[in-house]
Design an enzyme around this catalytic site. Sequence first.
Site, PDB file in Angstrom:
ATOM      1  N   TYR A 236     -13.129  -1.552   4.744  1.00 45.32           N
ATOM      2  CA  TYR A 236     -12.115  -1.913   3.627  1.00 45.32           C
ATOM      3  C   TYR A 236     -10.772  -1.038   3.683  1.00 45.32           C
ATOM      4  CZ  TYR A 236     -15.531  -5.000   1.278  1.00 45.32           C
ATOM      5  OH  TYR A 236     -16.411  -6.009   1.122  1.00 45.32           O
ATOM      6  N   GLU A 237      -9.662  -1.472   3.543  1.00 44.49           N
ATOM      7  CA  GLU A 237      -8.362  -0.608   3.704  1.00 44.49           C
ATOM      8  C   GLU A 237      -8.571   0.860   2.826  1.00 44.49           C
ATOM      9  OE1 GLU A 237      -5.409  -3.573   3.208  1.00 44.49           O
ATOM     10  OE2 GLU A 237      -5.522  -3.180   1.088  1.00 44.49           O
ATOM     11  N   SER A 238      -9.406   0.620   1.723  1.00 44.86           N
ATOM     12  CA  SER A 238      -9.288   1.772   0.710  1.00 44.86           C
ATOM     13  C   SER A 238     -10.203   2.924   1.549  1.00 44.86           C
ATOM     14  CB  SER A 238     -10.041   1.513  -0.469  1.00 44.86           C
ATOM     15  OG  SER A 238     -11.223   0.799  -0.035  1.00 44.86           O
ATOM     16  N   GLY A 239     -10.435   2.900   2.603  1.00 46.18           N
ATOM     17  CA  GLY A 239     -11.011   3.943   3.342  1.00 46.18           C
ATOM     18  C   GLY A 239     -12.676   4.003   3.616  1.00 46.18           C
TER      19      GLY A 239
END
Lengths: 273, 276
Positions: B72-75
Site C-alpha cells: 500500500y502506498e501509505s508505506g
Amino acid sequence: MAEIRTLQDAVAELIRDGDTVALEGFTHLIPFAAGHELIRQGTTDLTLVRMTPDVVYDQLIGAGLARKLVFSWGGNPGVGSLHRFRDAVENGWPRPLELDEHSHAGMANRYAAGASGLPFGVLRGYRGSDLPARSATVSTVTCPFTGEVLAAVAALNPDVTVIHAQRADRDGNVQFWGLLGVQKEAALAARRVLVTVEELVDTLTPVPGGVVLPGWVIDAVAVAPGGAHPSYATGYSVRDNDFYENWDPVSRDRDAFTAWLKDSVYESAGGRR
Amino acid sequence: MSAHSATGDAGAGQAGAEQDGTATEFTPAELMEVNAARALAGAKTCFVGIGLPSTAANLARVTANPGLVLIYESGAIGSRPTRLPLSIGDGELAETADAVVSVPEMFNYWLQGGRIDVGFLGAAQVDRFGNVNTTVVAGGAGRPELRLPGAGGAPEIAASCARALLVLRHSTRGFVERLDFVTTMGHGSGPHDRARLGMRGRGPVAVITDLGVLRPDPETSELVLTETHPDVTPDQVRAATGWELRTVPEPHTTAPPTPAELTALRRLKNAGRSDV
C-alpha cells in the site's frame, strides 16, 4: 531548541497570513487540532501543501483560508470526494482556489529535495501524463551519464510544516512511529516547524524504528492530546472511520458545513476538534 | 442490480443452492471482484489502490494467491488485514505488515526500483488504449470542470510495475472515446508509445468490469472485449462503451464465482472495516 508552547501561541507565532504551510500526515497522524486552530485564528491567504489533502484541508478550504493548493490526491479516503475542495475549484466558493497538481511520486521527491537542500528532485515519472502541462514545477532533465530524459520537480520548502506525533520530551525531541508518510521530509524541508504531540514526557522511551526529530530542528512543540482525530496516532488511538463517512453529508452542503464550523471549531474550547 | 445464477443457466430469480446449502446467487459487482482477484493468481507482489483494487487484492490473498504480497502506498509492505480497510492508511495495514517504509522510499526504492509485479488501479475514465483520467471531467459549454481526486500514485504505478490491472464499473461515462485529461498513460495511442517514453512495465494488461474483461490487442494495443460475464452479451458491453468496441471472434464466458470465492468475499466484507 524547540520551545514548549500552547497550540494557540505556537500557531499565532509561527504561521502568518500568506504563508506556504504544509500540514502533513499520510492518513495517520494528521494534525487536525492545528488545522482547527488556524481556522479559529483566521490565518488567511495560505498556500496549502500536502500530498493527500483530506478532511482537514476540506475544512481549511471551506473556511476560506486557502488561496492555493499544492497536492497530489484530494479525496476523502475510501469514502469519495472532498466537497468543500470541489466547491472551491468548480464554483469558487468561498473563494477561488489555484492548484499546483502533482503525482505522489513527484510530491515525495519535491519534499525530499527540499529537505536535502537541492533545487529539484529527479524521478522517472509523469511520462505520458497531461499533468506537467499544467504545472510550472514539473520539467525534465537529461541524465549526464546515460542521456535518459527524466522528470525534474522543483524542491518544496514550506514556510511552515506542521506534523502530529506521539510524544516529545521537555527539550522538544520528538518521537513518532507507525505509518510515517512524508512527515520527516516535510519537517526538514520547512523554514519553521511546529509539532503537536499526544503527550509530553520527562524521558523518551526507546521505540525501535521510532523516528526522533531532535528538538534543534523544531521551533515549537504543543501538547494536543487527540489532536489527530479523526485520523489516529498508533499506540494512542484508532482511526475514526465513522467520522470520515459522516463528513460526506456535512461537506456536501454549504449551510451544513458552515453550521459544523461554528459548532465544532469556532465555538469549541480550542484544545481538540 | 440484478443477480445472476452461479450455475450460469438462465434461472433468473431462482435462488440456486449448492448441495452444501451455500447460496450461489451473485451480483455483477461480486463477479467483478472475484474476477479481479483471480487476475492476481501467480503474482508475487501487488501495489494496491484503495476501493475495488483493495477488495480484489485482499480476496486474492484468501483465495487465488495466499502468498501474494500486498503493498500500500501509505508505506505498508506485506500487509495481512483480516478486514477490508476503509483507507490505505488504516492502522491494521501497518500492524500486520512485514515492513513499514516512508512514502518517498515506497515510490523511489520499491516502485521505481522495479520490485513490484502488478499495479492494481481503479479509474474514473478509461479510453480505448487503457489511458486513465482521475483528474478532471469537462463540464461542457459554459460549465465548470468536474473535479476528481487527482493522480495519487497512479502515473508511476502504471509505468513502473511489471504490469497493470484496471478495475471499474462499465458505463459510457467511464469508457469514453476521448479522455478530458490523461492522468495516467496506459498504451498512449498505440503499441510503440510506452517504449518511446522509456516506460519499463507492460502497462495495462486487462480492464476488469462488471460486464466482462477487455485486453489490449497485441498488434494495436487497443482494448478489445475478450470475456463476458454470464448472461451478458457482447452487444450489452458495446452499448456500455463509449467507443466502437471490438470483440475477439469468440469471447470467453467468465466462470461464475465458486461458492468458496463468494463465501470468502462476503466474509471479508461482513467483517467490517479495520479500526471500527
